[in-house]
Structures are given as structure tokens and as C-alpha cells.
Design a protein around this motif. Sequence first.
Motif, PDB file in Angstrom:
ATOM      1  N   LEU A  84      39.332  55.349  40.147  1.00  0.00           N
ATOM      2  CA  LEU A  84      39.152  54.770  38.821  1.00  0.00           C
ATOM      3  C   LEU A  84      38.598  53.348  38.917  1.00  0.00           C
ATOM      4  CD1 LEU A  84      39.626  55.977  36.044  1.00  0.00           C
ATOM      5  CD2 LEU A  84      41.856  54.860  35.996  1.00  0.00           C
ATOM      6  N   ALA A  85      39.035  52.610  39.926  1.00  0.00           N
ATOM      7  CA  ALA A  85      38.520  51.252  40.128  1.00  0.00           C
ATOM      8  C   ALA A  85      37.028  51.287  40.436  1.00  0.00           C
ATOM      9  CB  ALA A  85      39.279  50.564  41.260  1.00  0.00           C
ATOM     10  N   ALA A  86      36.597  52.275  41.210  1.00  0.00           N
ATOM     11  CA  ALA A  86      35.169  52.416  41.520  1.00  0.00           C
ATOM     12  C   ALA A  86      34.371  52.765  40.269  1.00  0.00           C
ATOM     13  CB  ALA A  86      34.980  53.492  42.585  1.00  0.00           C
ATOM     14  N   GLU A  87      34.942  53.612  39.432  1.00  0.00           N
ATOM     15  CA  GLU A  87      34.281  53.975  38.173  1.00  0.00           C
ATOM     16  C   GLU A  87      34.141  52.750  37.273  1.00  0.00           C
ATOM     17  OE1 GLU A  87      35.079  57.008  34.406  1.00  0.00           O
ATOM     18  OE2 GLU A  87      36.076  57.377  36.319  1.00  0.00           O
ATOM     19  N   ALA A  88      35.200  51.940  37.218  1.00  0.00           N
ATOM     20  CA  ALA A  88      35.150  50.723  36.409  1.00  0.00           C
ATOM     21  C   ALA A  88      34.124  49.744  36.972  1.00  0.00           C
ATOM     22  CB  ALA A  88      36.535  50.072  36.365  1.00  0.00           C
ATOM     23  N   ALA A  89      34.067  49.623  38.294  1.00  0.00           N
ATOM     24  CA  ALA A  89      33.121  48.701  38.927  1.00  0.00           C
ATOM     25  C   ALA A  89      31.683  49.094  38.618  1.00  0.00           C
ATOM     26  CB  ALA A  89      33.356  48.659  40.433  1.00  0.00           C
ATOM     27  N   ALA A  90      31.415  50.398  38.579  1.00  0.00           N
ATOM     28  CA  ALA A  90      30.067  50.878  38.261  1.00  0.00           C
ATOM     29  C   ALA A  90      29.654  50.488  36.850  1.00  0.00           C
ATOM     30  CB  ALA A  90      30.005  52.390  38.431  1.00  0.00           C
ATOM     31  N   ALA A  91      30.648  50.234  35.987  1.00  0.00           N
ATOM     32  CA  ALA A  91      30.372  49.809  34.611  1.00  0.00           C
ATOM     33  C   ALA A  91      30.529  48.297  34.455  1.00  0.00           C
ATOM     34  CB  ALA A  91      31.314  50.537  33.649  1.00  0.00           C
ATOM     35  N   GLY A  92      30.587  47.575  35.580  1.00  0.00           N
ATOM     36  CA  GLY A  92      30.628  46.118  35.529  1.00  0.00           C
ATOM     37  C   GLY A  92      31.991  45.505  35.342  1.00  0.00           C
ATOM     38  N   ARG A  93      33.036  46.301  35.475  1.00  0.00           N
ATOM     39  CA  ARG A  93      34.395  45.786  35.284  1.00  0.00           C
ATOM     40  C   ARG A  93      35.091  45.555  36.618  1.00  0.00           C
ATOM     41  NH1 ARG A  93      32.134  47.893  30.508  1.00  0.00           N
ATOM     42  NH2 ARG A  93      33.544  47.531  28.761  1.00  0.00           N
ATOM     43  N   ALA A  94      35.983  44.557  36.640  1.00  0.00           N
ATOM     44  CA  ALA A  94      36.890  44.374  37.760  1.00  0.00           C
ATOM     45  C   ALA A  94      38.187  45.113  37.452  1.00  0.00           C
ATOM     46  CB  ALA A  94      37.172  42.894  37.985  1.00  0.00           C
ATOM     47  N   TYR A  95      38.862  45.582  38.492  1.00  0.00           N
ATOM     48  CA  TYR A  95      40.050  46.406  38.305  1.00  0.00           C
ATOM     49  C   TYR A  95      41.155  45.921  39.229  1.00  0.00           C
ATOM     50  CZ  TYR A  95      42.380  50.880  37.121  1.00  0.00           C
ATOM     51  OH  TYR A  95      43.233  51.848  36.631  1.00  0.00           O
ATOM     52  N   LEU A  96      42.310  45.649  38.678  1.00  0.00           N
ATOM     53  CA  LEU A  96      43.488  45.274  39.465  1.00  0.00           C
ATOM     54  C   LEU A  96      44.576  46.321  39.255  1.00  0.00           C
ATOM     55  CD1 LEU A  96      43.779  41.473  38.588  1.00  0.00           C
ATOM     56  CD2 LEU A  96      42.933  42.433  40.740  1.00  0.00           C
ATOM     57  N   ASP A  97      45.083  46.901  40.343  1.00  0.00           N
ATOM     58  CA  ASP A  97      46.243  47.785  40.218  1.00  0.00           C
ATOM     59  C   ASP A  97      47.488  46.963  40.543  1.00  0.00           C
ATOM     60  OD1 ASP A  97      44.695  48.342  42.889  1.00  0.00           O
ATOM     61  OD2 ASP A  97      46.772  48.808  43.404  1.00  0.00           O
ATOM     62  N   CYS A  98      48.351  46.867  39.569  1.00  0.00           N
ATOM     63  CA  CYS A  98      49.506  45.971  39.664  1.00  0.00           C
ATOM     64  C   CYS A  98      50.793  46.743  39.398  1.00  0.00           C
ATOM     65  CB  CYS A  98      49.382  44.828  38.662  1.00  0.00           C
ATOM     66  SG  CYS A  98      47.902  43.824  38.876  1.00  0.00           S
ATOM     67  N   GLY A  99      51.395  47.249  40.461  1.00  0.00           N
ATOM     68  CA  GLY A  99      52.707  47.852  40.298  1.00  0.00           C
ATOM     69  C   GLY A  99      53.686  46.800  39.815  1.00  0.00           C
ATOM     70  N   MET A 100      54.580  47.172  38.922  1.00  0.00           N
ATOM     71  CA  MET A 100      55.516  46.183  38.381  1.00  0.00           C
ATOM     72  C   MET A 100      56.953  46.608  38.644  1.00  0.00           C
ATOM     73  SD  MET A 100      54.973  46.829  34.291  1.00  0.00           S
ATOM     74  CE  MET A 100      54.782  48.497  33.650  1.00  0.00           C
ATOM     75  N   THR A 101      57.811  45.621  38.804  1.00  0.00           N
ATOM     76  CA  THR A 101      59.229  45.874  38.945  1.00  0.00           C
ATOM     77  C   THR A 101      59.997  44.830  38.146  1.00  0.00           C
ATOM     78  OG1 THR A 101      61.058  46.145  40.515  1.00  0.00           O
ATOM     79  CG2 THR A 101      59.385  44.523  41.091  1.00  0.00           C
ATOM     80  N   GLY A 102      61.140  45.239  37.661  1.00  0.00           N
ATOM     81  CA  GLY A 102      61.939  44.371  36.796  1.00  0.00           C
ATOM     82  C   GLY A 102      62.465  45.107  35.587  1.00  0.00           C
TER      83      GLY A 102
END
Length: 293
Positions: free
Chosen positions: A105-123
Amino acid sequence: MTLSVGVVGLGQMGRGVAANLARAGFLKAAFDPAPGARDLPFCHDILFTAGRAMAAACDVIVFVVPTVTEIAASLRGPDGILSVARPDQVLVDLTTSDPVATRALAAEAAAAGRAYLDCGMTGGAAGADAGTLTLMCGGDAAVLEHVRPVLAAFTRKVALVGPSGAGHTLKLLHNMVVHTNFLVLSEACRLAETSGLDLAAVIDVFNAGNARSFISEMRFPNHILSGRFDGRSTVSNLAKDLAMAAEFADRRGEPAPYTHLTADLLRRAIALGWAKDDFTTLYPRLADLLEPE
């Protein structure tokens, strides 16, 4: 210039994230199809929209949805987020997801000019409400620094742990520890109670010694000993997390017997009809869960 932010997903975690972003002056748009979502207080003075309209309005879009499947649906199609030319827009993925799917999905977003951060969260949901989540992030360091002020609105700690997919990898490992710990502590406490020991005294001693953990220090006092059983996450959510973790370990060719056992127990809980129940209710029903099939 203050970054404008959209949030997709206003469930137990998303509403806390969005509320803190609104208080910090970042929130421009939000969306959730659930009935009543539009009536949340922070939605009154912002755009309640997704897809193209959110993409056009926001510099950063934060996804707080169950999996990358929902993110993909938001991004694709003629009315999807990626249908709008928005160079340098940053997509922040707060799901618990398979890192392989995340990288695709990050690669797909990059192809459309977007940056992608996957941020697992805890709390947990309480941490989302309080703005004290911890994020484990995968992606580009410069992109993370660009959006760090946004993330600071709902976090206490943000750590870059590697390239794309690394954040979701660590989140799976994190959940392996947390969910397995919950069940083993529950097993020990059940044995304590059936042996005539007082549960509150047991937890007090555990918390003064080496058996202490977040589960013993927070979950048991706040959600089990209290009788509230309101951990704000469902049995099905835990089952999803452990199934992904088990599959991840298998794919890596690494043995993970405790993870597989926990995943099996959670699948059994779902088979017993408990999928939508708060996961803390597993404790009073542990005898039924552990009964040999």
C-alpha cells in the motif's frame, strides 16, 4: 504553517486521536460511516467527509481503522483519496496490519506522490483519549519529522523503528507479548482464586515483584478487580492481532508456540460466541475457555 489533518475512523481509538488533534488546532476533516459519528463534539466545526474532499483539504490523513483493507478502499477509485493530485501529502497508518500488505500500500501511495508512514500504536483507548499513545513507526525519517508536531498532539513517544513495514512488524510482536501475557496472567490468577487466595492481594504482590506487567498494573486493577470489564477492545480484535502474528512467524519460518496457542484460544472464544465482548470478560469465563474440547 500549521498542517491540516483529516482522520478516517472514529471508533474507540480514532475518536481520541481526532479529539486531541482538534484541541491542538490540526483537525480539518474527519469521517466514519458509523451512526452518530457526525455528532461527536469535534465534528461540529470541521468537514465531515472522506475521499476526494478530504484529500483536497488536508496535508496529512490519519487512518484509525481496523486493517489496510479499509485504507485501500479509501484510497482507490474515482472518488478515492489518490484520485486527487496532492504532492507531498502524508498518509499515516495507525492500524495493526500485515507488513507485507503495508509495504504494498505504501508503494501504491508513493506512485501517486504520497508519503506513507505505518505507525503501530500502543496505549489503548484510554491512551488515545489522554493523548499519551506510543507510536512505533516505519518509513522515511524526514517525513516523520515533518509530521511530528501532528503526532505529538496524541502521543507521548514516537519512535522510528525502520523502513516501510517496520512499524507494523513491531506492532505484531508487541501484541504477541501483550495478548499472550493477558491470558497467562489470567490463568495464574484463576489458579490463585481456586486455591483460596484473594485476587487483589495476588495482583498487589505481583506488582511488587518480577511478575508485574502492564496487564497486572493496569488491566487487572482498572478493568477486572474493579468489576467494570471495560478494556475497550473486543475479543475479535485480539483474535485478529494474534492470527496475523502467528501467520507472520510462520512466514518467517520461526517457531512461535505461545503465539499459536494464544491465537487458538482466542479463536475458541469466538466460537463460543464472545467475538463482540470486551476482552477483559475472558477472565471470569476462563474456565469455559480452557475446558478441553
